[in-house]
Enzyme design. Structure first.
Site, short mmCIF file in Angstrom:
data_model
loop_
_atom_site.label_atom_id
_atom_site.label_comp_id
_atom_site.label_asym_id
_atom_site.label_seq_id
_atom_site.Cartn_x
_atom_site.Cartn_y
_atom_site.Cartn_z
N GLY A 1 0.80 -1.21 0.00
CA GLY A 1 0.00 0.00 0.00
C GLY A 1 0.84 1.27 0.00
O GLY A 1 2.07 1.23 0.04
N MET A 2 0.15 2.39 -0.04
CA MET A 2 0.82 3.69 -0.14
C MET A 2 1.82 3.90 0.99
O MET A 2 3.01 4.14 0.76
CB MET A 2 -0.23 4.81 -0.12
CG MET A 2 0.33 6.21 -0.18
SD MET A 2 -0.90 7.46 0.24
CE MET A 2 -2.12 7.19 -1.05
N LEU A 3 1.36 3.82 2.23
CA LEU A 3 2.23 4.07 3.36
C LEU A 3 3.22 2.93 3.57
O LEU A 3 4.38 3.17 3.93
CB LEU A 3 1.41 4.30 4.63
CG LEU A 3 2.20 4.61 5.90
CD1 LEU A 3 3.10 5.83 5.71
CD2 LEU A 3 1.25 4.82 7.07
N ASP B 1 -1.46 -12.46 5.13
CA ASP B 1 -2.82 -12.04 5.45
C ASP B 1 -2.91 -11.96 6.97
O ASP B 1 -2.89 -12.99 7.66
CB ASP B 1 -3.82 -13.07 4.90
CG ASP B 1 -5.26 -12.71 5.20
OD1 ASP B 1 -5.51 -11.75 5.96
OD2 ASP B 1 -6.16 -13.42 4.68
N ALA C 1 -4.53 -2.63 6.32
CA ALA C 1 -5.81 -2.12 6.82
C ALA C 1 -6.88 -2.24 5.75
O ALA C 1 -6.60 -2.26 4.55
CB ALA C 1 -5.68 -0.65 7.23
N THR D 1 -9.52 0.01 4.27
CA THR D 1 -9.66 1.47 4.26
C THR D 1 -10.84 1.98 3.42
O THR D 1 -10.97 3.18 3.23
CB THR D 1 -8.37 2.12 3.72
OG1 THR D 1 -8.09 1.62 2.41
CG2 THR D 1 -7.20 1.82 4.64
N TYR E 1 -16.11 2.06 9.82
CA TYR E 1 -14.65 2.08 9.65
C TYR E 1 -13.97 2.54 10.94
O TYR E 1 -13.01 1.92 11.41
CB TYR E 1 -14.29 3.01 8.49
CG TYR E 1 -12.82 3.30 8.36
CD1 TYR E 1 -11.92 2.31 8.01
CD2 TYR E 1 -12.32 4.59 8.57
CE1 TYR E 1 -10.55 2.59 7.89
CE2 TYR E 1 -10.98 4.88 8.44
CZ TYR E 1 -10.10 3.86 8.10
OH TYR E 1 -8.76 4.14 7.99
#
Length: 290
Positions: free
Chosen positions: A10-12, A36, A60, A62, A125
């Site tokens: 992911g991005m982060l 997982d 996460a 999201t 969320y």
């Protein structure tokens, strides 16, 4: 120290792996296909195989709106997953940095939320992310850090900033919400702060920290700043209320976070959001699909 980053696709997660590698750290990144976190045995096996000193959980669920009708799945990832990681860290003697969100708060104040403000999520969320926070704090009360961030954008993956870059070239004018305020935050800055935090955690730091850019803005103000950075006329962005874009999950009207706890570690808050944005824009634009 050896670092293990979950959610490394992911991005982060990608930025965190890159930042640690740039600093010469011993780092292993595992994306969803490699680990997982909802599978307890897989989590235990990953820590047994890699023997990290520090785990950073960037994995996460999201999809804020989808969580309203799929809270059970969101809870497995955002609540059960962090618990599995915390228990595995306890078993193998590792410390855990767990990423969380501004959505754990109600979003109805007018001053930034301090780290110890009582959570009161108004969305599925937010509830699932709070469950993850509590699981980590319960399983690793003195050897974990919960790092809340918000309004992330980055070179990798989808974000509001990337959408604005795309729409600037496609629309004459753009309507953007002006009654929700928060802190636009470059994921690369958060990744650098996670790398800063790790050694402090090993030396005994723990608890909740807020990693968002300094200052605050509305989505409308952020969009105008993106247009300005692109050399476009910011007046092409027009302010509208949230009612113009109804969503299944209500967005917080105000979700700025305070950054007081960094002072305990002699670390400054993250820089102003405008400064970060203008450094990030050329990089994001370079990676944007044509």
């Amino acid at each position: 120290m050896r670092w293990l980053i979950t959610g490394a696709g992911g991005m982060l997660g990608r930025d965190t792996v890159d930042e640690l590698a740039r600093r010469g750290a011993d780092v292993v990144g595992l994306d969803h296909t490699s680990l997982d976190i909802t599978q307890q045995e897989a989590v235990q096996g990953a820590l047994a195989d890699h023997r990290p000193d520090l785990v950073v959980n960037c994995a996460a669920y999201t999809a804020v709106d989808d969580a309203e009708t799929d809270e059970e799945r969101a809870l497995r990832i955002n609540g059960d997953g962090p618990r599995h990681l915390a228990r595995a860290c306890a078993t193998h003697g590792a410390r855990l940095i767990h990423l969380s969100t501004d959505y754990v708060f109600a979003g109805d104040t007018r001053t930034p939320y301090p780290e110890d403000h009582p959570p009161a999520p108004h969305t599925a969320y937010g509830r699932t992310k709070l469950a993850g926070e509590r699981a980590v704090a319960r399983e690793l009360p003195t050897s974990s850090a919960i790092v809340r961030t918000a309004w992330l954008y980055g070179v990798h993956g989808r974000s509001f900033v990337r959408t604005m870059i795309d729409l600037e070239s496609r629309r004459d004018t753009l309507d953007v919400v002006d009654d929700q305020r928060g802190q636009p935050t470059w994921s690369a800055d958060v990744a650098a702060r996670l790398a800063d935090l790790g050694p402090h955690l090993v030396r005994g730091a723990s608890g909740v920290f807020h990693a968002t850019s300094s200052g605050e803005a509305s989505w409308y103000e952020l969009a105008r700043e993106v247009f300005t950075g692109l050399g476009a006329d910011p007046d092409r962005v027009r302010p509208v209320g949230s009612e113009a874009f109804p969503r299944p999950a209500p967005r917080p009207a105000y979700s700025a976070l305070a950054h007081g706890r960094w002072q305990e570690l002699d670390l400054p808050p993250l820089r102003d959001w405008r400064s970060a944005l203008h450094e990030a824009l050329p990089l994001i634009r370079k990676e944007s699909p044509s």
